[in-house]
Design a protein around this motif. Structure first.
Motif, PDB file in Angstrom:
ATOM      1  N   GLY A 260      32.983  36.395  50.003  1.00 17.18           N
ATOM      2  CA  GLY A 260      31.752  36.944  50.571  1.00 17.18           C
ATOM      3  C   GLY A 260      30.742  35.858  50.915  1.00 17.18           C
ATOM      4  N   PRO A 261      30.331  35.048  49.916  1.00 20.29           N
ATOM      5  CA  PRO A 261      29.406  33.950  50.232  1.00 20.29           C
ATOM      6  C   PRO A 261      29.984  32.954  51.231  1.00 20.29           C
ATOM      7  CG  PRO A 261      29.500  34.341  47.872  1.00 20.29           C
ATOM      8  CD  PRO A 261      30.586  35.178  48.474  1.00 20.29           C
ATOM      9  N   PHE A 262      31.298  32.735  51.155  1.00 14.68           N
ATOM     10  CA  PHE A 262      31.929  31.765  52.044  1.00 14.68           C
ATOM     11  C   PHE A 262      31.794  32.191  53.509  1.00 14.68           C
ATOM     12  CE2 PHE A 262      35.677  30.361  54.451  1.00 14.68           C
ATOM     13  CZ  PHE A 262      35.543  28.981  54.324  1.00 14.68           C
ATOM     14  N   PHE A 263      32.140  33.448  53.814  1.00 12.08           N
ATOM     15  CA  PHE A 263      32.071  33.907  55.201  1.00 12.08           C
ATOM     16  C   PHE A 263      30.625  34.091  55.676  1.00 12.08           C
ATOM     17  CE2 PHE A 263      36.538  35.384  54.451  1.00 12.08           C
ATOM     18  CZ  PHE A 263      37.107  34.581  55.418  1.00 12.08           C
ATOM     19  N   CYS A 264      29.723  34.447  54.759  1.00 11.50           N
ATOM     20  CA  CYS A 264      28.300  34.512  55.135  1.00 11.50           C
ATOM     21  C   CYS A 264      27.817  33.123  55.541  1.00 11.50           C
ATOM     22  CB  CYS A 264      27.467  35.037  53.963  1.00 11.50           C
ATOM     23  SG  CYS A 264      27.494  36.831  53.752  1.00 11.50           S
ATOM     24  N   TRP A 265      28.224  32.134  54.796  1.00  7.03           N
ATOM     25  CA  TRP A 265      27.841  30.756  55.097  1.00  7.03           C
ATOM     26  C   TRP A 265      28.449  30.296  56.423  1.00  7.03           C
ATOM     27  CZ3 TRP A 265      31.267  26.268  54.025  1.00  7.03           C
ATOM     28  CH2 TRP A 265      30.655  25.054  54.354  1.00  7.03           C
TER      29      TRP A 265
END
Length: 364
Positions: free
Chosen positions: A314-319
């Motif tokens: 989740g955080p990876f793709f948001c970033w």
């Protein structure tokens, strides 16, 4: 006679070896599907977050539309969740139509397992789903791993409600997850994360509890019905509950009446960002579909562990999408949060499956 016995033994051995090879292949495929479910859930998170920072959503959140604080804080997040679940339900129902399962969908709704899925959907949709979207909007993608505590909470609730085993290994995994969540929460004290971090953490914990409870409830329901039918029931119930029950109640509390909901909904579905919400709905449907399939192929424990890796994705793709590609500030992840995200995934894995058994399986 001895020759015949020898041939029978040889045939049995060959059959056993062939079955073992098929089991390993089936298990590996289930493991792959389970891991993909976590990746797709991360993509859903990034896409629905992207949709709500552009177009009409950007105008609403900028304050230029003159919307009340309650509308900005709660109604818009619930609306985004409801529309995402609606598009996901369209994908799920379309899938059931293409596969000739729509009739089974209608029949199953009236059964006990169907009613169980409806209840699970209410817990996981209007409660957990809404608070999750609000948590990400207020606290940023760094709160996503905290929502990943649903696996730990599910284990505890499973012990309380269903009397399921809670071993020392599972307790160790829960402790690791809690430590990771504390590390993530500590980033709010450094000024590296947006102002709504504290409320975002609280909402993420509520989402984790809702999904943990949903997992316990739905675990019984999906053992008796087709997983794709269960997903269709889940997404349809969640969409209708958010759009027709939760939103009107919030509008009445806010004081403007349900006319506001109709206006916001119409503008949202006619804005170009609806394409992003259809994409996020697709990945929501695929993620749940793969989660159920992975659970049935490699076991529910490992399936949950694989799906729980969305705490990282989740955080990876948001970033990647919002930060790197679209160059939006504020989506960078502090190093301690990245470390905690990985630690959270490790905790979920340890709690869900004995690592020693997994490595032994790989050696056989």
């Amino acid at each position: 006679m001895r020759v015949e016995k020898s041939q029978n033994y040889t045939n049995t051995t060959k059959a056993s070896v062939a079955k073992e090879a098929l089991d390993k292949k089936y298990f590996s495929k289930g493991l792959n599907i389970g891991i993909q479910s976590g990746i797709y859930y991360g993509l859903y998170t990034a896409l629905v977050t992207t949709a709500t920072v552009y177009g009409i959503w950007k105008f609403w959140y900028s304050g230029e539309a003159g919307l009340s604080e309650m509308t900005l804080a709660f109604i818009l997040g619930t609306l985004a969740t409801g529309i995402n679940d609606l598009t996901s339900a369209i994908w799920a129902l379309g899938n059931s139509l293409l596969k000739g399962k729509f009739g089974d969908f209608i029949k199953t709704i009236k059964t006990k397992p169907g009613l169980i899925m409806i209840f699970a959907a209410i817990v996981g949709g209007p409660i957990a789903g809404v608070t999750y979207i609000l948590a990400v909007q207020m606290g940023g993608p760094v709160v996503i791993p905290i929502a990943g505590l649903n696996v730990a909470i599910g284990a505890i609730l499973g012990r309380i409600i269903l009397k399921q085993e809670l071993s020392a290994r599972m307790i160790a995994g829960i402790v690791i997850c809690l430590i990771a969540s504390l590390l993530i929460g500590a980033t709010s004290l450094t000024g590296e994360i947006k102002d709504g971090m504290l409320l975002g953490i609280i909402l993420a914990l509520i989402a984790a509890f809702g999904w943990g409870l949903e997992g316990v409830i739905a675990g019984f329901g999906t053992s008796m019905i087709d997983s794709e039918i269960g997903i269709a029931i889940r997404q349809s119930t969640s969409a209708l509950s958010n759009l027709l029950i939760v939103l009107p109640i919030l509008a009445l509390i806010e004081g403007t009446g349900i006319g506001l909901i109709g206006s916001l909904f119409t503008k949202a579905i006619t804005d170009p960002t609806i394409l992003l919400l259809f994409a996020s709905g697709f990945f929501t449907f695929i993620s749940f579909n793969f989660w159920y399939k992975g659970n049935s192929m490699c076991g529910a424990a490992l399936g949950m562990a694989c799906n729980g890796t969305y705490a990282f994705w989740g955080p990876f793709f948001c970033w990647i999408i919002l930060g790197v590609i679209l160059k939006n500030p504020g989506y960078e992840i502090a190093p301690i949060a990245w470390i905690a995200s990985i630690l959270m995934a490790i905790g979920i894995f340890i709690m869900s499956v004995n690592p020693l058994d997994y490595f032994k399986r790989g050696k056989n």
